[in-house]
Design an enzyme around this catalytic site. Structure first.
Site, PDB file in Angstrom:
ATOM      1  CG  HIS B 134      -2.148  -0.861   1.040  1.00 16.05           C
ATOM      2  ND1 HIS B 134      -2.068  -2.206   0.853  1.00 16.05           N
ATOM      3  CD2 HIS B 134      -3.481  -0.596   1.014  1.00 16.05           C
ATOM      4  CE1 HIS B 134      -3.278  -2.732   0.749  1.00 16.05           C
ATOM      5  NE2 HIS B 134      -4.146  -1.786   0.832  1.00 16.05           N
ATOM      6  N   GLY B 185      -0.217  -2.160  -6.283  1.00 15.92           N
ATOM      7  CA  GLY B 185      -1.081  -3.319  -6.041  1.00 15.92           C
ATOM      8  C   GLY B 185      -2.501  -2.863  -5.789  1.00 15.92           C
ATOM      9  CG  HIS B 186      -5.624  -0.425  -3.081  1.00 15.13           C
ATOM     10  ND1 HIS B 186      -6.344   0.455  -3.875  1.00 15.13           N
ATOM     11  CD2 HIS B 186      -6.468  -0.802  -2.093  1.00 15.13           C
ATOM     12  CE1 HIS B 186      -7.551   0.610  -3.360  1.00 15.13           C
ATOM     13  NE2 HIS B 186      -7.649  -0.149  -2.291  1.00 15.13           N
ATOM     14  CG  HIS B 260     -10.184  -4.804  -3.363  1.00 13.54           C
ATOM     15  ND1 HIS B 260     -10.369  -3.447  -3.454  1.00 13.54           N
ATOM     16  CD2 HIS B 260     -10.129  -5.081  -2.044  1.00 13.54           C
ATOM     17  CE1 HIS B 260     -10.423  -2.926  -2.237  1.00 13.54           C
ATOM     18  NE2 HIS B 260     -10.284  -3.903  -1.358  1.00 13.54           N
ATOM     19  CD  GLU B 312     -12.135  -5.291   1.715  1.00 15.49           C
ATOM     20  OE1 GLU B 312     -12.663  -4.852   2.739  1.00 15.49           O
ATOM     21  OE2 GLU B 312     -11.113  -4.793   1.188  1.00 15.49           O
ATOM     22  CD  GLU B 328     -14.681  -1.088   0.749  1.00 13.45           C
ATOM     23  OE1 GLU B 328     -14.305  -2.174   0.272  1.00 13.45           O
ATOM     24  OE2 GLU B 328     -13.910  -0.186   1.121  1.00 13.45           O
ATOM     25  CB  CYS B 330     -14.482   2.539  -0.578  1.00  8.68           C
ATOM     26  SG  CYS B 330     -13.931   3.388   0.907  1.00  8.68           S
ATOM     27  CB  CYS B 411     -11.023   2.723   3.483  1.00  8.18           C
ATOM     28  SG  CYS B 411     -12.075   1.258   3.426  1.00  8.18           S
ATOM     29  CB  CYS B 412     -16.242   3.516   4.226  1.00  7.37           C
ATOM     30  SG  CYS B 412     -15.998   1.948   3.335  1.00  7.37           S
TER      31      CYS B 412
END
Lengths: 648, 648
Positions: B134, B185-186, B260, B312, B328, B330, B411-412
């Site tokens: 991350h 990766g994200h 994801h 997710e 989610e 997000c 995160c949301c």
């Protein structure tokens, strides 16, 4: 205290000879395919070689959690062999088992300890985590295997090995000063200790089982204490709550079946075993209360238990999702163990109804018709890319949920093997001179009634047909009571003795016929076996608006291979006629259910996922519905499956 | 190559003043409650203090996986503050943000590196696991925050900090010799780098974003290489497949949205950003293909994405379970980012239809009406003891799925905060002298049309009412085209200019009116807004036999508090009249939907879970159905909820 004599017991496996019927066929497959196949996997995965390893020798590469219960698989296989030998002697198989027993003997430590994990690895961690590390669970299965093999062959060697191990455990755990107050995190040893008591009559084993039952969930909590001794915070327990292992409260205070379903039912079975020996009314009450919760709130219609993959167990009352139903094969087997013991404690056919439901449906679904592939989870609906035992299944190459030859955690295959090998022991219950006829299928029985042999034969095509004839075989006339079970699924029946109708109402599910039986006497039981549309309890939200088809004890399902795709769009109207058709081409010949059904859906769907209904034309087209026994699903072309079928 | 000028862009946030309507109210709550609440949690959980730590100082106790993306939460909060300050100056809030920026500056390493995990812990592991760790994700959110705050305040300090960090990243990664061919990766840094390019006009940032898009999924696979460098087997990747992070194939070869869901849509948004700058037709084609898959096969009716908790994210086409819908918050926000960019790339109202669906439903459901509690997962049905984001929820003390003040992985909440603060930027698209009116709500806009200001005001009670008036405000007469979006949900509309009907058919979802607009001109748009019974695609097995109620862009649901328990037994017959009733007592006044419905079920259920239908009496009793906007569920007494209602 209740007198012990009141409790029925099972007619011994050796005395029941299955003859050419439903279970005889499954047992032949079990003997010829399943038991050898499991042995080869025990060998190829290093489970047998694990007995040969010494301290610090490199073990097979497995995750610790799985490696730790290697021995249980070997124990269950040995148990299956024992049961099989009781009715089908097989010197080659016996030789194979003797070889395993030799390895077990060598693996046993001087103090009696026997565990191929803690003998080889982490030797200093013996008995330090009863909650998670399965030493007592393994011990239980090894003891069960030893008792079965001893009873089959009369060879004491394996019994002696595990008597030494049991003595070690008994010396370490218990209520006495200097012993630890521990009990199994994964129950199993409780019922095994009672079996060992029966085999040896050593009362210490029964007392230890009783201690495990009494101590579970007491404060100060043993799992807290041992966590602290390992330097861990008990609050960090990975399963978050002792509900997982039914240790959240003393057993007599528990009101609901919770947590891991296999652990739960092995525990409850052990609890009943202790109750049967001690007659303790508080245990009987506990056993009944937990049973009523389990059967009244948490059981799938296939006899499966435990909807959730996360804890391999229970969630809450009436929560019974279908595609993701975990319903582990082992849990349905554990339910059978519990059910039979409940019947012994409290002779009522309702326990056998549940046992029969699990046997014909959620257990047999766990093994392929050819005996070589197994389900771990037994869902009530299947859809491509959905697997009840793998949340990541949608990314797998094979989109279908199929039986496998083996598992990384292979608890179910040898469990099926031992259950099928021992099925004869579930047929009859004996109480004084009453013979409870609990299961129907072709078999010959020789039952000791106060020293005289009651011999009779069942002739029937059950479960495919509801007509059963019991013929008393030649032999001396013997007076006894035949208690014929009228299954809970049956709404109309007829009983005749030598052609004369018997008008008795069933008592607790049994029609009782007492007479002096003479060779040639014939009892004829006719159980009406129409197809029933089974309705779900109105609290089961996942089944709302649907029915399941059941005929006799056999649950049916529809598969994509017979009914096309998108089974959610197939409707079986309430007034649609259900027909039973014998199909000789399937699985040696089975009745299938057919009906006129409908496929519904919009005929003018354009783009997108959601459209105003006002712009759609809905069509209902006729389709021929064809249902097969649920236990046989996924033996042909893979695809969708549904037990619960929409009615509108 | 396509000329850049063809692409519309968003009217800047600063130029849109929300006035007293639906979003103005939500934005006030966001400003007054949500943003301060998040700051206090950033503080109390150590996220702010993390910027003050030096190497080897003890960090707050969090699991590594969560600790690693602490910085993204601070970045999103700063971004929310930036947007809020653009329309609502607030010296105290600005002071708070400046303090955070000071801490960020001190945390920055001499080489420009800024990450509160790898600066404090495992300092030797910088950039060694782009797949999981991350760093680039955090960098992206920090850069987005910096750009927003810089644009709001004109203060360069934070921009300079992250220009230094971006330069470091650019010096390490890219196609050039001596650089690593790594990518996030994200995903997130891709779109952030394009924002930084817009803010600085430094083309290296755009080129780096382009590299990330081009390189993703190429062979030899970077994630394989870096795994091997860490001494790990790439096959041991915990998520089992690079589908999880959309790196299973080069982007231009991908045909389905996978893995994801948040990663997917951030990635696709970044991909469109690059396409908008480069005009690369293969990227446009990729963006359209992935969009069509996403919207055509994988989107919930609330705009939610990603049914599965396990990844997710996505499972497979048409797989949209309701109670366990992860969806989610997000991910719905990421969908909005993607949708707006798609509209810019390919000006069609269908993208805005999706954006609007997510905004009014699956995003607003993510925050409580009072602005202080949040959903991570936004299921389409709720039942006590079921939580879509926690497979162990059945053992929790609180049986209800409720919004929380904060999350272990939070995160949301800041994502909702930045989205709501920036909602004005989603109202209008500008292309030459065309103003696309994409969202309807009370607001005043000042839009630069080739140097002249188009000023107008929207008056409406949208989304509760379909009448919209656009009044041209005083100012010099300006010729431009107003392109009024006719929402996809609308099947009948009327447009008038100064009372005269306009008969134009919508083109790609817009009615276009070009004229020389003069102060006092009035455009009147009437969108018929009946309650629609929305039907699910016939492949969505989870919704078979059900409808959802939608009025305008607003999805409705039924809650237990209005409709009683066991909502699965509530039936809304196809011919039942649906009425809209204004309820002034709820949430500041909302229209609710009422209808005559039925409760069905057996009236004589005895014991057990399953009974032959033949012995049951079925009753249908009348019940008054009452539905509220889905986004407002779980703001009153907790209990059941259902979007999809049985019709029979």
């Amino acid at each position: 205290m209740i007198e012990k004599i009141q409790f029925p017991h099972a007619a011994p496996l050796q005395d029941i000879q299955l003859t050419n019927g439903f279970w005889a066929e499954r047992q032949a497959t079990n003997r010829e395919k399943t038991i050898p196949s499991i042995y080869s996997f025990l060998e190829s995965t290093g489970r047998l070689a694990a007995f040969d390893l010494s301290k610090d020798q490199q073990p097979p590469k497995f995750h610790k959690v799985v490696r730790m219960f290697f021995d249980s698989d070997s124990g269950k296989w040995l148990e299956a062999v024992g049961y099989s030998l009781m009715t089908h002697p097989d010197p080659a198989l016996e030789h194979l088992a003797d070889g395993l027993i030799d390895r077990m003997e060598k693996a046993q430590q001087p103090d009696g300890y026997l565990n191929t994990y803690f003998t080889v690895m982490e030797t200093e961690y013996r008995w330090r985590n009863l909650r998670d590390w399965h030493e007592m669970y393994n011990a239980g299965h090894l003891i069960e295997g030893a008792v079965a093999y001893y009873q089959a062959t009369g060879k004491r060697k394996v019994l002696d090995i595990f008597v030494r191990f049991a003595d070690l455990i008994d010396s370490l755990f218990g209520p006495e000063d200097g012993k630890k107050r521990g009990y199994p995190g994964h129950p199993e040893l409780e019922l095994a200790m009672v079996k060992l008591y029966h085999a040896t009559r050593e009362p210490r084993y029964l007392k230890l089982a009783q201690f495990f039952i009494d101590e579970r969930g007491q404060q100060p909590h043993y799992f807290d204490l041992e966590s602290a001794e390992r330097g861990e915070d008990p609050a960090d327990f990975w399963a978050q709550s002792y509900h997982y292992c039914q240790a959240h409260a003393p057993l007599r205070e528990q009101t609901e079946a919770t947590g891991h379903a296999v652990r739960a039912c092995y525990l409850y079975a052990g609890l009943v075993d202790v109750a049967l020996e001690t007659g303790d009314p508080s245990l009987l009450e506990t056993a009944r209360r937990l049973w009523d919760d389990l059967i009244g709130h948490q059981m799938y219609i296939n006899g499966g238990l435990g909807p959730a993959q996360s804890n391999e167990g229970f969630t809450f009352a009436y929560d019974l999702p279908n595609e993701t139903a975990y319903a582990e094969t082992c849990a349905a087997i554990a339910l059978v163990l519990y059910a039979q013991r409940m019947f012994h404690l409290d002779p009522d056919a309702r326990y056998i109804d549940v046992m029969e439901r699990a046997l014909y449906n959620g257990i047999l679904s766990g093994v392929s018709y050819d005996g070589t592939h197994f389900f771990y989870a037994n869902p009530l609906a299947a859809y491509p890319k959905v697997s009840p035992d793998d949340p990541w299944s949608a990314i797998k190459t094979d989109p279908h949920y199929r039986r496998q030859e083996w598992f990384y955690c292979p608890c179910c295959p040898p469990n099926v093997a031992r259950l099928v090998a021992s099925i004869g022991a579930y047929f009859y219950g004996i109480s004084g001179d009453t013979v409870y006829v609990n299961l129907y299928d072709r078999n010959r029985a020789r039952i000791d009634i106060h020293g005289k042999m009651a011999e009779f034969e069942q002739k029937t095509s059950y479960p495919w047909d509801g007509d059963i004839e019991i013929e008393i075989l030649s032999g001396e006339p013997v007076e006894y009571e035949l208690a014929l079970r009228i299954p809970g699924w049956c709404r109309q029946f007829d009983v005749r003795v030598n052609g004369d109708p018997i008008s008795a109402e069933p008592q607790r599910g049994y029609v009782r016929i007492r007479r002096r039986w003479i060779g040639g006497d014939r009892v004829r039981l006719s159980l009406a076996m129409p197809v029933e549309r089974m309705a779900p309890h109105p609290m089961i939200r996942q089944d709302a608006g649907c029915v399941a088809l059941q005929r006799g004890p056999v649950l049916y399902c529809i598969e994509g291979t017979d009914n096309g795709e998108q089974l959610a769009n197939v409707i079986l109207p309430p007034d649609s006629q259900l027909s039973v058709v014998y199909d000789a081409s399937l699985f040696g010949g089975i009745p299938v259910i057919t009906a006129d059904a409908l496929r519904v859906g919009p005929s003018n769907w354009a783009n997108g996922l959601y459209q105003p209904q006002a712009v759609l034309d809905y069509a209902r087209t006729s389709t021929a519905l064809r249902a097969i026994p649920y236990s046989l699903w996924a033996n042909r072309a893979p695809g969708e499956m549904r037990v619960w079928i929409r009615e509108s």
